[in-house]
Write an enzyme that holds these catalytic residues in place. Structure first.
Site, PDB file in Angstrom:
ATOM      1  N   GLU A   1       0.825  -1.200   0.000  1.00  0.00           N
ATOM      2  CA  GLU A   1       0.000   0.000   0.000  1.00  0.00           C
ATOM      3  C   GLU A   1       0.867   1.261   0.000  1.00  0.00           C
ATOM      4  OE1 GLU A   1      -2.184  -3.483   1.118  1.00  0.00           O
ATOM      5  OE2 GLU A   1      -0.349  -2.689   1.980  1.00  0.00           O
TER       6      GLU A   1
ATOM      7  N   HIS B   1      10.150  14.716  11.069  1.00  0.00           N
ATOM      8  CA  HIS B   1      11.259  14.867  10.127  1.00  0.00           C
ATOM      9  C   HIS B   1      10.842  14.772   8.665  1.00  0.00           C
ATOM     10  CE1 HIS B   1      14.606  13.632  13.198  1.00  0.00           C
ATOM     11  NE2 HIS B   1      13.783  14.557  13.676  1.00  0.00           N
TER      12      HIS B   1
END
Length: 146
Positions: A73, A102
């Site tokens: 996915e 991040h």
């Protein structure tokens, strides 16, 4: 922010629970399928519409996608410009936080065969509540992806 949900057969039952949680947490979401359990469905067909929705508005939308491992996915998701999918199927919750702080991940791909309901609920809550740090080095790196 709009959240798009999508899954194949492996995550169908868990997606239905996620809808309940998101409703309770007052998040705006759209279920993009699967709308019923079908053991022969194919994850690319079901994941693609949710991911395309995020690609059209990556700053104001996110997706939570599910599959057996979440790996395939995420591979579908990461083919689209502006989409940054992370995979979580258990382990350190720091992965969830770092993917947002991040990498400004806007798609969370969950491995439904590896997570129970409580782990999934906690993972989603952490991922949705963690903000992007906006530090220059992280912005610079994300721009290089595009």
């Amino acid at each position: 922010m709009k959240i798009y949900l999508a899954t194949d057969h492996a995550g169908y039952e868990l997606k239905e629970k996620i809808k309940e949680w998101l409703t309770g947490w007052n998040y705006d979401f759209e279920d993009m399928g699967a709308y019923k359990y079908n053991e022969t469905d194919d994850y690319p067909d079901l994941i693609r519409p949710a991911v395309k929705s995020v690609a059209h508005d990556p700053e104001n939308s996110k997706a939570i996608i599910l599959g057996g491992s979440g790996q395939g996915e995420a591979m579908v998701a990461n083919r689209y410009q502006g989409v940054r999918a992370t995979v979580y199927y258990g382990g350190s919750e720091d992965i969830l936080k770092l993917s947002r702080e991040h990498n400004d991940a806007n798609v969370l791909s969950l491995g439904a065969r590896f997570l129970n309901e409580e782990e999934t609920k906690k993972a989603i809550k952490i991922w949705l509540e963690t903000k992007f740090s906006e530090q220059d080095r992280h912005v610079r790196r994300i721009n290089k992806l595009n």
